[in-house]
Design a protein around this motif. Structure first.
Motif, PDB file in Angstrom:
ATOM      1  N   ASN A 104       0.809  -1.258   0.210  1.00 33.46           N
ATOM      2  CA  ASN A 104      -0.150   0.000  -0.071  1.00 33.46           C
ATOM      3  C   ASN A 104       0.964   1.194   0.176  1.00 33.46           C
ATOM      4  OD1 ASN A 104      -2.718  -1.058   0.037  1.00 33.46           O
ATOM      5  ND2 ASN A 104      -2.195  -1.766   2.105  1.00 33.46           N
ATOM      6  N   ALA A 105       2.211   1.172   0.277  1.00 34.06           N
ATOM      7  CA  ALA A 105       2.945   2.043   0.600  1.00 34.06           C
ATOM      8  C   ALA A 105       3.096   3.289  -0.958  1.00 34.06           C
ATOM      9  CB  ALA A 105       4.408   1.729   0.709  1.00 34.06           C
ATOM     10  N   GLY A 106       3.002   2.429  -2.103  1.00 29.71           N
ATOM     11  CA  GLY A 106       3.015   3.537  -3.305  1.00 29.71           C
ATOM     12  C   GLY A 106       1.553   3.965  -3.582  1.00 29.71           C
ATOM     13  N   ASN A 107       0.589   3.633  -2.852  1.00 27.78           N
ATOM     14  CA  ASN A 107      -0.847   4.292  -3.162  1.00 27.78           C
ATOM     15  C   ASN A 107      -1.002   5.328  -2.293  1.00 27.78           C
ATOM     16  OD1 ASN A 107      -2.822   3.818  -4.824  1.00 27.78           O
ATOM     17  ND2 ASN A 107      -4.139   2.575  -2.989  1.00 27.78           N
ATOM     18  N   LEU A 108      -0.055   5.899  -1.410  1.00 29.10           N
ATOM     19  CA  LEU A 108      -0.451   7.138  -0.506  1.00 29.10           C
ATOM     20  C   LEU A 108       0.075   8.390  -1.421  1.00 29.10           C
ATOM     21  CD1 LEU A 108      -1.108   8.187   2.085  1.00 29.10           C
ATOM     22  CD2 LEU A 108       1.407   7.978   2.703  1.00 29.10           C
ATOM     23  N   GLY A 109      -0.989   9.316  -1.572  1.00 26.53           N
ATOM     24  CA  GLY A 109      -0.528  10.460  -2.238  1.00 26.53           C
ATOM     25  C   GLY A 109      -1.082  11.723  -1.556  1.00 26.53           C
ATOM     26  N   PHE A 110      -0.254  12.911  -1.784  1.00 25.81           N
ATOM     27  CA  PHE A 110      -0.683  14.100  -0.898  1.00 25.81           C
ATOM     28  C   PHE A 110      -0.438  15.345  -1.862  1.00 25.81           C
ATOM     29  CE2 PHE A 110       3.913  13.205   0.172  1.00 25.81           C
ATOM     30  CZ  PHE A 110       4.353  14.567  -0.099  1.00 25.81           C
ATOM     31  N   PHE A 111      -1.091  16.470  -1.212  1.00 24.12           N
ATOM     32  CA  PHE A 111      -0.885  17.648  -1.795  1.00 24.12           C
ATOM     33  C   PHE A 111      -0.727  18.730  -0.803  1.00 24.12           C
ATOM     34  CE2 PHE A 111      -5.348  16.869  -1.796  1.00 24.12           C
ATOM     35  CZ  PHE A 111      -6.050  17.952  -1.243  1.00 24.12           C
TER      36      PHE A 111
END
Length: 439
Positions: free
Chosen positions: A297-304
């Motif tokens: 799941n690590a690569g599925n975390l996004g942010f702005f």
């Protein structure tokens, strides 16, 4: 010590501890720490010159496991064993003053900024100038500045840092066609769209008290600017002002989009709402939500970045708390503590830590950033692109104001958003009293 961040017992226990620390002091932290001792090594007795006692606020599985890994590496590199008292984060933070005035461990977890400078000014810490004579070349001038007290001496060894931002689940956003907003109007329009799509627009949880502080900080910096925010935090002046009232008025617009029952939910439960695609966005730190988005799941975390409210200030400021270590005033094993801190202030030690806990960014120069996950790489770019960096409300202001005053007052606002005037008047009176009494 077992941590119970998701149960009701944790909240009542924290309330009890806070009352005791602020009142008669009948419940002191040192006995609590002793009861929670790991029991390894010297037991913190200081009789073994090869053992350094360490007070940790990381009793949860991660980052506890990462610390255990790096302490094992420290023993191999220096010959120093680390005897750790594991305590949950909230208990440690709420009782730090009592702890430092009692019989603390040699070295302990703490934070840069006002929180470090406050205890240095109280005479409760040892300077670590000798440590910095060995590690100084590992750090930028900015990190060096964050590690000094107002007297110019070093009291802090930085270890990791991380940004606060608006996090989301990439696969959910891709399936819905959402794009990152940059302005307040775009942000609230997206929240409205998420609600119509059957989602919780913003996973907001504040049973722990401190998570809401990040939203206040960003709103205040976006609306009134970084200088106003830092002056407010450090002087205690201006709480009952039109500028601060405007922050709470703006904040009130978001409450209809928050998680149902948010005052009874922990941040872990909010992060799970993002992971499980129940919620669309969450204002939190990478250090927290990065421990939930692990493995596949690590690569599925996004942010702005938190959106612009006042174009005059844009998205210039980023909240990026720095964590690290300090030495108590009278360590039982001073020489061993110096050796341990010298090791922890290296890129090698921080690289080992990040291998087990990829939710932070190393503070030392020389870490192999090619090994960073995508969230770590994105976080580094966000912080490096900031014009100003804040540390977080409970680090940028006095400890006797942040938790005892602001934590419950913000919760009062969230529970009754129509009571802003009375809340600000109360905060202002308490701030003036605290600053006048303690200088």
């Amino acid at each position: 010590m077992a941590q119970s961040t998701s149960g009701g017992h944790q909240l009542s226990r924290r309330s009890l501890l806070r009352t005791a620390a602020l009142g008669t002091g009948a419940l002191a932290l040192p006995p609590v720490l002793t009861a929670c001792s790991s029991g390894s090594g010297s037991g913190g007795s200081g009789t073994d010159s090869k053992t350094v006692s360490f007070g940790s606020n990381a009793a949860v599985p991660e980052p506890k496991g990462a610390y255990e890994t790096v302490f094992a590496a420290a023993k191999s590199a220096t010959g120093i064993s680390v005897d750790v008292n594991w305590v949950d984060h909230n208990t440690f933070q709420q009782n730090i003053t009592t702890y430092l005035q009692g019989n603390p461990q040699d070295v302990f977890n703490w934070f840069a900024g006002e929180r470090m400078q406050f205890f240095a000014g109280q005479g409760l810490l040892s300077t670590v100038d000798d440590v910095w004579s060995a590690i100084g070349s590992n750090y930028t001038d900015a990190m060096k500045a964050q590690s000094k007290g107002t007297d110019g001496h070093y009291y802090f060894v930085p270890f990791d840092y991380y940004p606060w931002a608006v996090f989301y689940n990439k696969s959910l956003w891709q399936s819905k066609g959402y794009t990152a907003p940059t302005t307040w109007d775009e942000f609230t329009a997206l929240a409205k769209k998420m609600k119509s799509d059957g989602l919780i627009p913003i996973a907001f949880t504040d049973k722990d008290g401190w998570p809401a502080m990040g939203t206040f900080d960003y709103l205040n910096m976006r609306m009134n600017g970084f200088t106003f925010h830092i002056n407010l935090m450090r002087s205690g002046q201006g709480w009952n002002s039109p500028q601060v009232k405007a922050v709470f008025d703006q904040w009130r617009e978001l409450i209809p989009y928050y998680s149902p029952g948010f005052l009874g939910l922990t941040w872990q439960e909010g992060a799970q709402q993002i992971l499980n695609k129940q919620a669309g966005m969450m204002v939190l730190g990478l250090d927290q939500i990065g421990t939930i988005f692990t493995g596949s799941n690590a690569g599925n975390l996004g942010f702005f970045p938190f959106p612009t409210v006042n174009p005059s200030y844009g998205q210039d400021a980023v909240e990026a708390p720095i964590d690290g270590f300090m030495m108590v005033k009278s360590p039982k094993n001073h020489d061993g503590a110096v050796k341990l801190l010298e090791y922890l202030g290296t890129a090698k030690a921080q690289q080992i830590w990040l291998g087990s806990n990829p939710a932070d960014i190393a503070t030392a120069n020389g870490v192999d950033t090619s090994k960073y996950t995508q969230p770590q790489t994105d976080a580094m770019k966000l912080i490096q692109g900031a014009k100003q960096i804040s540390q977080f409300m409970d680090r940028d202001t006095r400890p006797d104001f942040a938790d005892p005053v602001m934590l419950p007052q913000i919760q009062s606002f969230l529970n009754d958003p129509g009571s802003i005037s009375g809340i600000l008047s109360n905060i202002d009176k308490q701030a003036k009293s605290i600053w006048a009494s303690n200088g």
